[in-house]
Design a protein around this motif. Sequence first.
Motif, short mmCIF file in Angstrom:
data_model
loop_
_atom_site.label_atom_id
_atom_site.label_comp_id
_atom_site.label_asym_id
_atom_site.label_seq_id
_atom_site.Cartn_x
_atom_site.Cartn_y
_atom_site.Cartn_z
N UNK A 159 42.33 -13.84 42.91
CA UNK A 159 42.46 -13.41 44.33
C UNK A 159 44.08 -13.23 44.58
N UNK A 160 44.45 -12.22 45.09
CA UNK A 160 45.76 -12.19 45.56
C UNK A 160 46.00 -12.97 46.94
N UNK A 174 38.64 -8.12 49.80
CA UNK A 174 39.64 -8.56 50.72
C UNK A 174 39.46 -10.05 50.86
N UNK A 175 38.69 -10.53 50.25
CA UNK A 175 38.59 -12.08 50.42
C UNK A 175 38.45 -12.77 51.82
N UNK A 176 39.18 -13.45 52.27
CA UNK A 176 39.15 -14.22 53.65
C UNK A 176 39.64 -13.17 54.94
N UNK A 204 50.67 -8.35 56.90
CA UNK A 204 50.15 -9.51 56.33
C UNK A 204 49.55 -10.38 57.37
N UNK A 205 48.83 -11.41 57.19
CA UNK A 205 48.28 -12.29 58.12
C UNK A 205 48.67 -13.64 58.18
N UNK A 206 48.24 -14.36 59.40
CA UNK A 206 48.71 -15.58 59.38
C UNK A 206 47.33 -16.72 59.36
N UNK A 249 46.31 -9.35 52.48
CA UNK A 249 45.09 -8.74 52.69
C UNK A 249 45.15 -7.42 51.96
N UNK A 250 44.60 -7.76 50.32
CA UNK A 250 44.49 -6.55 49.51
C UNK A 250 43.44 -7.10 48.45
N UNK A 251 42.82 -5.94 47.89
CA UNK A 251 41.86 -6.38 46.92
C UNK A 251 42.36 -7.24 45.53
N UNK A 252 41.26 -8.17 45.19
CA UNK A 252 41.75 -9.05 44.15
C UNK A 252 42.13 -8.09 42.85
#
Length: 531
Positions: free
Chosen positions: A46-47, A175-177, A279-281, A459-462
């Motif tokens: 994961x990124x 996108x994982x989480x 990006x996210x927090x 939030x990007x694809x792995x």
Amino acid sequence: MRLMALPAAVVLVALCAAPALAQPVTTPVPGPRDPGQPPVSAGPAPRTHAVGDAGTGLAVVRLAPGSTPTNTILPGFGEQLPAQSAAEIGVGLASAQANTEAFLSYERSVAQASPLGFAIGGRAPQTPGTLVQTASPDNAAPVTGGLTPPATPLDALLKVGLLDGSVHARWHDELGPCVRPLADAKTSVASLSVLNAIPTLPGTPDLTGLLTGDAPKLDAAARQALIDGVKQLAAPLSRLGGLLSGTPDTGAEGSLLSLPDTLSAHSTVELVDLPGSPNKAVRSTSTLQAASVRLLAGTPAEIRVDVVGRPTLVALSTGDRATSGITYTAPVLRVSQGGRELGTLDAAHPKLDVPIGVTPGQRLPLVGALAEGLPRLDIGVLRLQIAQLNQKDVVIDGPLQQGGPAITGFMLGATARLLDLQLLPTDALGLPNLPSALAQVSLGEQVVRAAAPNGGVVCAPAQAPPGGGGQAAPPKKGEPLAYTNAAYRTVPIFWTGTALLLVGVVLVAALPTRRPRTRARPVTDGGTPAS
């Protein structure tokens, strides 16, 4: 035949002894077979890097807190850790966890609602009846249901009504989480009564011979007055002189703390927008909902605690200390007895002490305002506290989890409690081996933690492994697993021995049988062999 049997026996013994003589080999932690292949249980690397936890307990009971030393497997390390309670029990636990660094894919997002949890001397077994949902893979709908508390050795300390729970754990395949909700858990209880008895106090009404002679504020006359005062009470001190025995006229069960209305807990972990960045927090939130609390319900000494506001504890990590922080919405508690206000608990006044005393001619102890203006000997204190907010933060410079990639970021966490109720003994109660606190009830215990890398969560694809196209390489055939036990060779040894036995039988049957040759003896004239 003898020449062939000896080598066959040697081969059979050697095959049987091979597992015992071989170097022990254990199966290692699963990993990629090829350099370009992702880990077996984690899929593509994961990124996104994020860790968040939120836990909420409706009630936590601690008997003799700080009285049991902490045991560890490291010599001398237990002395550096704070002492634990003799027994602990938690009711209505809601936990939400998110961890992109988890080795096992189904541990990346976990939501759990447990009806009960307990520990005795620091040892906590797993309790049944828990709702759990994990991801990945993703779960489109939450799991809901009733929670039935199992029977425990501490059932005499509390009574729990109907518990409801809901858990939801999610994980996006690409996108994982970066999905909402990420981890969410809820619990609610319709009724709850805590501390129906005080096991740390004597269960006999006669204290003669039990009181120590070195009580600093208790002379001989006062000691005798205390013995006489406890004898006339309706019940022993283990039931607070009758205050915990229940009142049949009103139907009350008898408890130190009870909840007549629904109490609910909500824990959630999610990714939120980061201002000025794509990006996210990471945000972890713990929320409690309570209306009122009763102390010594159904007795003349009943105390009412009304909860104004909804306590909420939030940990927000952006990856930068300057923009991360802890937010706590502290409640306001109004304490009253018989329509008379005893005090208000808020951030400015976080503590209130209510005395418990005995006086001649009274069948029940006097509590709070009922004891004012009367001669009495205080044997205990009910201490109410709120807003015990503790927080801690740390700069991340390395992997979030052992074996993970090294990152730089920021992590912070905090704990808080809606109401802490402690039953403290006074100097007048000179009983031997009494702990500093007889019992402690934490109503609404909240814990949060959040960690994010610098710049926030991407939030990007792995990332697909080089040349792998995002797919794991098929395992090669014919490569055996590591042997972890001699039992793996039991079947080959059996068939090898059987084959050697059959070969021996065939050889014995195929070779011709040779009879020993006898020499002819001369015959005498009488027709008999000569001797």
